[in-house]
Design an enzyme around this catalytic site. Structure first.
Site, mmCIF file in Angstrom:
data_model
loop_
_atom_site.group_PDB
_atom_site.id
_atom_site.type_symbol
_atom_site.label_atom_id
_atom_site.label_comp_id
_atom_site.label_asym_id
_atom_site.label_seq_id
_atom_site.Cartn_x
_atom_site.Cartn_y
_atom_site.Cartn_z
ATOM 1 N N GLY A 138 0.805 -1.226 0.000
ATOM 2 C CA GLY A 138 0.000 0.000 0.000
ATOM 3 C C GLY A 138 0.833 1.269 0.000
ATOM 4 O O GLY A 138 0.466 2.242 0.672
ATOM 5 N N ASP B 276 10.318 -9.061 13.758
ATOM 6 C CA ASP B 276 11.739 -9.270 13.437
ATOM 7 C C ASP B 276 12.685 -8.590 14.433
ATOM 8 O O ASP B 276 13.862 -8.900 14.467
ATOM 9 C CB ASP B 276 12.053 -8.722 12.029
ATOM 10 C CG ASP B 276 11.173 -9.351 10.963
ATOM 11 O OD1 ASP B 276 10.707 -10.482 11.171
ATOM 12 O OD2 ASP B 276 10.937 -8.695 9.926
ATOM 13 N N MET C 120 11.492 -16.825 10.697
ATOM 14 C CA MET C 120 11.469 -15.515 10.029
ATOM 15 C C MET C 120 12.509 -14.566 10.626
ATOM 16 O O MET C 120 13.272 -14.944 11.506
ATOM 17 C CB MET C 120 10.078 -14.904 10.123
ATOM 18 C CG MET C 120 9.076 -15.514 9.174
ATOM 19 S SD MET C 120 7.492 -14.655 9.308
ATOM 20 C CE MET C 120 6.681 -15.241 7.817
ATOM 21 N N GLY C 121 12.484 -13.324 10.179
ATOM 22 C CA GLY C 121 13.398 -12.324 10.730
ATOM 23 C C GLY C 121 14.036 -11.414 9.701
ATOM 24 O O GLY C 121 14.830 -10.544 10.030
ATOM 25 N N GLU D 147 15.663 -17.101 8.082
ATOM 26 C CA GLU D 147 15.356 -17.070 6.633
ATOM 27 C C GLU D 147 16.377 -16.253 5.834
ATOM 28 O O GLU D 147 16.565 -16.476 4.645
ATOM 29 C CB GLU D 147 13.947 -16.517 6.396
ATOM 30 C CG GLU D 147 13.760 -15.082 6.878
ATOM 31 C CD GLU D 147 12.355 -14.535 6.668
ATOM 32 O OE1 GLU D 147 11.488 -15.245 6.151
ATOM 33 O OE2 GLU D 147 12.133 -13.355 7.045
ATOM 34 N N ARG E 49 3.697 -15.112 13.265
ATOM 35 C CA ARG E 49 3.004 -13.813 13.345
ATOM 36 C C ARG E 49 1.595 -13.954 13.885
ATOM 37 O O ARG E 49 0.985 -12.963 14.282
ATOM 38 C CB ARG E 49 2.943 -13.173 11.953
ATOM 39 C CG ARG E 49 4.264 -12.759 11.402
ATOM 40 C CD ARG E 49 4.201 -11.432 10.684
ATOM 41 N NE ARG E 49 3.158 -11.308 9.718
ATOM 42 C CZ ARG E 49 3.344 -11.209 8.398
ATOM 43 N NH1 ARG E 49 4.574 -11.257 7.904
ATOM 44 N NH2 ARG E 49 2.340 -11.050 7.588
HETATM 45 O O1 F6P Z 1 8.669 -8.447 8.610
HETATM 46 C C1 F6P Z 1 7.868 -9.455 9.101
HETATM 47 C C2 F6P Z 1 7.926 -10.685 8.227
HETATM 48 O O2 F6P Z 1 7.155 -11.690 8.830
HETATM 49 C C3 F6P Z 1 9.340 -11.185 7.928
HETATM 50 O O3 F6P Z 1 9.886 -11.904 8.997
HETATM 51 C C4 F6P Z 1 9.095 -11.987 6.691
HETATM 52 O O4 F6P Z 1 10.265 -12.060 5.891
HETATM 53 C C5 F6P Z 1 8.023 -11.209 5.984
HETATM 54 O O5 F6P Z 1 7.379 -10.413 6.956
HETATM 55 C C6 F6P Z 1 7.003 -12.081 5.293
HETATM 56 O O6 F6P Z 1 6.156 -11.256 4.570
HETATM 57 P P1 F6P Z 1 4.755 -11.718 3.995
HETATM 58 O O7 F6P Z 1 3.766 -11.725 5.125
HETATM 59 O O8 F6P Z 1 4.409 -10.705 2.986
HETATM 60 O O9 F6P Z 1 4.923 -13.109 3.440
#
Ligand code: F6P
Length: 365
Positions: free
Chosen positions: A79, A144, A186-187, A239, A292
């Site tokens: 966005g 992150d 993630m991270g 990652e 998340r």
């Molecule tokens: O920034 C938060 C995050 O979860 C990262 O850890 C990850 O690389 C990214 O967002 C994933 O993004 P999306 O939700 O667009 O797949």
């Protein structure tokens, strides 16, 4: 509490993080208790394009939202108002700059300040909108934990707890089958989630973006376990980790308007390399968005409430274009300009790294 009555807006942008609703709750409560009005902008900045979708937030509307995951306002990482993907008459996607309309609508709606809850991408956009005359106040958000100037961000504790619980569970199945498990977390370009969950989850190997690894050293550790009678191993890989001299592994993304590359796949690569070099059954799993999802931990709830309440205090004090930062024991304002484009990465000589090395965790270096 000051006499001036403000009309403030709040939005949530970028990837969600557990604790967003707690920020919305604190901003709503702290503002309405001052006699101010609060308006929720749906789905990031683009929500300001259609002011009929803006909702007034009241104590009744936010009752009981603190324990909820996600965000009642919705969010997006596609966005960017300076580069918004829209379909033209012939169905083709084109990018348009709607930032002037957003600032205009903000003014027309009589808003005084936008509390922008986001990570570096959303805060960078807030900074650009501030330059166009839209007063903003930033609240740092990301699982992150990679935002600079603040010790921590809400969502990180919950993500680490989720990853640690998953790693804990893998120990028993790894031991039962004498397997190697590679867990990708993630991270983005920082290894905070991998380091904290790997240490807390008693991983044998933790691979971070900050410490390029040698796959032979990772295999050595697996073999070392065998020699010592531990016939399984847990490898936690961020990652964004990469082998020395190699590249980060990315995934193709079909999301139009997404500015960030999508990381992911290094766990599969590491597992494949281990099983081709060592005679061990090896499995990989990526925890992905589980990290998340769900409600925030008590720690993240409190942190998010503190960020939200501090944002309202700062608005009352006349501060603008700053982000609320956690500098224990206080919340302090820092210029948004100082925060953006400066990823906070794990210091390789940090006490947590030293602790891991002392207790025998390998970083593959
Ligand atoms: O920034 C938060 C995050 O979860 C990262 O850890 C990850 O690389 C990214 O967002 C994933 O993004 P999306 O939700 O667009 O797949």
């Amino acid at each position: 509490m000051g006499d001036r009555k403000f009309r403030i807006a709040i939005n949530t942008g970028g990837g969600d993080a557990p604790g967003l609703n707690a920020v919305i709750y604190a901003v709503t409560m702290a503002s309405t208790r001052r006699g101010w009005e609060v308006y929720g902008i749906p789905t990031g900045y683009a929500g300001l394009l259609d002011t009929t979708k803006i909702v007034q937030l009241t104590p009744e509307r936010v009752a009981s939202i603190v324990p909820l995951g996600g965000t009642i306002l919705g969010t997006t990482n596609r966005g960017d108002p300076f580069h918004l993907p829209v379909k033209n008459a012939s169905g083709q996607v084109e990018f348009v700059d709607v930032s002037d309309r957003i600032v205009q609508n903000f003014r027309r709606f009589g808003l005084d300040v936008l509390v922008a809850v986001g990570g570096d991408g959303s805060l960078a956009l807030a900074h650009k909108l501030a330059a166009k005359g839209m007063p903003v106040l930033g609240v740092p958000k990301t699982i992150d934990n990679d935002l600079s100037c603040t010790l921590s961000t809400f969502g990180f504790d919950t993500a680490v707890a989720t990853a640690t619980e998953a790693i804990d569970k893998l120990h028993s199945t790894a031991a039962a089958h004498e397997r190697v498990f590679v867990v990708e977390v993630m991270g983005r370009y920082a290894g905070w989630i991998a380091l904290h969950s790997g240490a807390a989850g008693q991983a044998d190997v933790v691979l971070l973006p900050e410490i390029p690894f040698d796959i032979d050293k990772v295999c050595d550790r697996v073999l070392d376990n065998e020699r010592r009678g531990k016939r399984y191993a847990i490898v936690v890989v961020a990652e964004g980790a990469k082998p020395a001299g190699g590249q980060m592994v990315t995934k193709p993304s079909r999301s139009i308007g997404r500015s960030e590359v999508l990381l992911g796949g290094i766990g599969d690569w590491v597992a494949e390399e281990i099983s081709s070099r060592v005679e061990k059954e090896t499995r990989a799993l990526a925890l992905g968005h589980l990290q998340r999802g769900g409600g925030p931990s008590a720690f993240d709830r409190l942190l998010a409430l503190r960020f939200g309440a501090a944002a309202v205090r700062f608005v009352g004090e006349g501060l603008r274009n700053v982000m609320v930062a956690l500098r224990p024991p206080d919340m302090v304002p820092v210029p948004i300009a100082d925060v953006i484009e400066r990823t906070k990465r794990v210091p390789v000589d940090s006490d947590t790294i030293l602790t891991c090395r002392d207790i025998g965790v390998s970083f593959g270096d």
